[in-house]
Design a protein around this motif. Structure first.
Motif, PDB file in Angstrom:
ATOM      1  N   MET A  12      -5.819 -15.711 -13.381  1.00 53.15           N
ATOM      2  CA  MET A  12      -6.282 -15.801 -14.726  1.00 53.15           C
ATOM      3  C   MET A  12      -7.833 -16.459 -14.002  1.00 53.15           C
ATOM      4  N   LEU A  13      -8.977 -15.512 -15.011  1.00 55.11           N
ATOM      5  CA  LEU A  13     -10.200 -16.493 -15.719  1.00 55.11           C
ATOM      6  C   LEU A  13     -10.694 -17.074 -16.384  1.00 55.11           C
TER       7      LEU A  13
ATOM      8  N   THR B 158       3.042 -23.391 -12.232  1.00 51.46           N
ATOM      9  CA  THR B 158       3.433 -22.126 -11.866  1.00 51.46           C
ATOM     10  C   THR B 158       3.078 -20.859 -11.520  1.00 51.46           C
ATOM     11  N   LEU B 159       1.927 -20.333 -12.139  1.00 51.01           N
ATOM     12  CA  LEU B 159       1.533 -19.009 -12.244  1.00 51.01           C
ATOM     13  C   LEU B 159       0.703 -18.757 -10.934  1.00 51.01           C
TER      14      LEU B 159
ATOM     15  N   THR C 228      -6.159 -30.736 -11.987  1.00 56.53           N
ATOM     16  CA  THR C 228      -5.254 -29.894 -10.444  1.00 56.53           C
ATOM     17  C   THR C 228      -4.849 -28.236 -10.928  1.00 56.53           C
ATOM     18  N   LEU C 229      -5.120 -27.226 -10.940  1.00 53.24           N
ATOM     19  CA  LEU C 229      -5.118 -25.733 -10.988  1.00 53.24           C
ATOM     20  C   LEU C 229      -4.660 -25.137 -10.502  1.00 53.24           C
ATOM     21  N   PRO C 230      -3.800 -24.144 -10.211  1.00 55.54           N
ATOM     22  CA  PRO C 230      -2.982 -23.687  -8.818  1.00 55.54           C
ATOM     23  C   PRO C 230      -5.057 -22.169  -8.948  1.00 55.54           C
ATOM     24  N   ALA C 231      -4.585 -22.098  -7.149  1.00 47.15           N
ATOM     25  CA  ALA C 231      -5.736 -21.253  -6.724  1.00 47.15           C
ATOM     26  C   ALA C 231      -6.019 -19.275  -7.781  1.00 47.15           C
ATOM     27  N   SER C 232      -4.341 -19.257  -8.385  1.00 46.82           N
ATOM     28  CA  SER C 232      -4.764 -18.668  -9.038  1.00 46.82           C
ATOM     29  C   SER C 232      -6.194 -18.115 -10.316  1.00 46.82           C
ATOM     30  N   ILE C 233      -6.404 -19.583 -10.888  1.00 50.93           N
ATOM     31  CA  ILE C 233      -7.114 -19.870 -12.164  1.00 50.93           C
ATOM     32  C   ILE C 233      -9.062 -20.212 -11.544  1.00 50.93           C
ATOM     33  N   ASP C 234      -9.451 -18.769 -12.015  1.00 50.44           N
ATOM     34  CA  ASP C 234     -10.532 -19.355 -11.598  1.00 50.44           C
ATOM     35  C   ASP C 234     -11.719 -19.831 -12.490  1.00 50.44           C
TER      36      ASP C 234
ATOM     37  N   MET D 142      -2.208 -18.455 -25.478  1.00 50.12           N
ATOM     38  CA  MET D 142      -1.518 -18.213 -25.607  1.00 50.12           C
ATOM     39  C   MET D 142      -1.440 -17.036 -24.389  1.00 50.12           C
ATOM     40  N   ALA D 143      -1.996 -16.391 -23.619  1.00 45.40           N
ATOM     41  CA  ALA D 143      -2.446 -15.344 -23.643  1.00 45.40           C
ATOM     42  C   ALA D 143      -2.114 -15.972 -21.888  1.00 45.40           C
ATOM     43  N   SER D 144      -2.447 -17.414 -21.595  1.00 47.98           N
ATOM     44  CA  SER D 144      -1.735 -17.656 -20.110  1.00 47.98           C
ATOM     45  C   SER D 144      -0.269 -17.817 -20.750  1.00 47.98           C
TER      46      SER D 144
END
Length: 218
Positions: free
Chosen positions: A152-153, A147-148, A172-178, A110-112
């Protein structure tokens, strides 16, 4: 500290003497903010200088009142309540604190799904993201992730049945997600004895990862 308001109830704020940031933390599907995982994680985060806001979604409040288990509400209702909590906290308590959101499993999902839309939220943290239902890897819950753009960790057990390390690395996750994986951890970060690790060690390390993540962003 407990806040009681007509539409916002069952909230606890745990704060160090001089907090550097705030994390509004949502619980998983089956257990509320009182669960040992939530309480221990909050304790470690507070020790790291983070103010932690714990709350129960409305369906969990009803479970506590009636003593009868019930499934979570639909995502739209959960998201609406989460957003109300964010607004209430950021407008009334230490309003100048840098604010982050996160959660355990469902609460993290939900947070994501909402942090991108809130300008006052700087990033998100998830403890055990439910990438798919156990045993159903084809039913992924990542459609919104491309789209994020905000940081985000995700902290995940290597053998989490909601998304193992091998499975997650194939997404395949965006670079913003670690994503960080905890050795032999399950969905609650608990490893098997043969691993030589303990759940407590993983909890402490996960909290440190969050504090470091927040410190870099503020």
């Amino acid at each position: 500290m407990t806040i009681d308001k007509s539409s916002i109830v069952d909230i606890d704020v745990k704060s160090p003497q001089t907090p550097i940031a705030r994390l509004i933390l949502a619980h998983g599907a089956g257990e509320g903010k009182e669960h040992p995982f939530m309480q221990e994680m909050a304790s470690h985060l507070v020790a790291g200088g983070i103010e932690v806001v714990l709350f129960n979604f409305p369906y969990m409040q009803q479970m506590k009142e009636t003593g009868k288990r019930r499934p979570p509400d639909k995502a739209d209702k959960l998201l609406a309540h989460f957003a109300e909590v964010i607004t209430h906290i950021t407008e009334n308590i230490h309003s100048s604190l840098p604010t982050f959101v996160g959660g355990k499993s469902m609460g993290g999902r939900m947070a994501s799904m909402l942090y991108q839309e809130h300008d006052e939220i700087q990033g998100a943290m998830v403890f055990g993201y439910p990438f798919h239902p156990p045993g159903k890897p084809e039913k992924t819950r990542i459609a919104h992730m491309p789209t994020l753009t905000k940081p985000m960790l995700i902290i995940q057990g290597e053998r989490d049945t909601f998304g193992t390390e091998q499975e997650v690395l194939n997404y395949t996750l965006p670079a913003s997600i670690d994503c960080v994986f905890l050795a032999d951890g399950d969905h609650s970060f608990k490893p098997r004895k043969a691993s030589g690790k303990t759940q407590h060690e993983h909890m402490v390390y996960a909290a440190k990862l969050c504090v470091d993540f927040i410190s870099r962003l503020i």
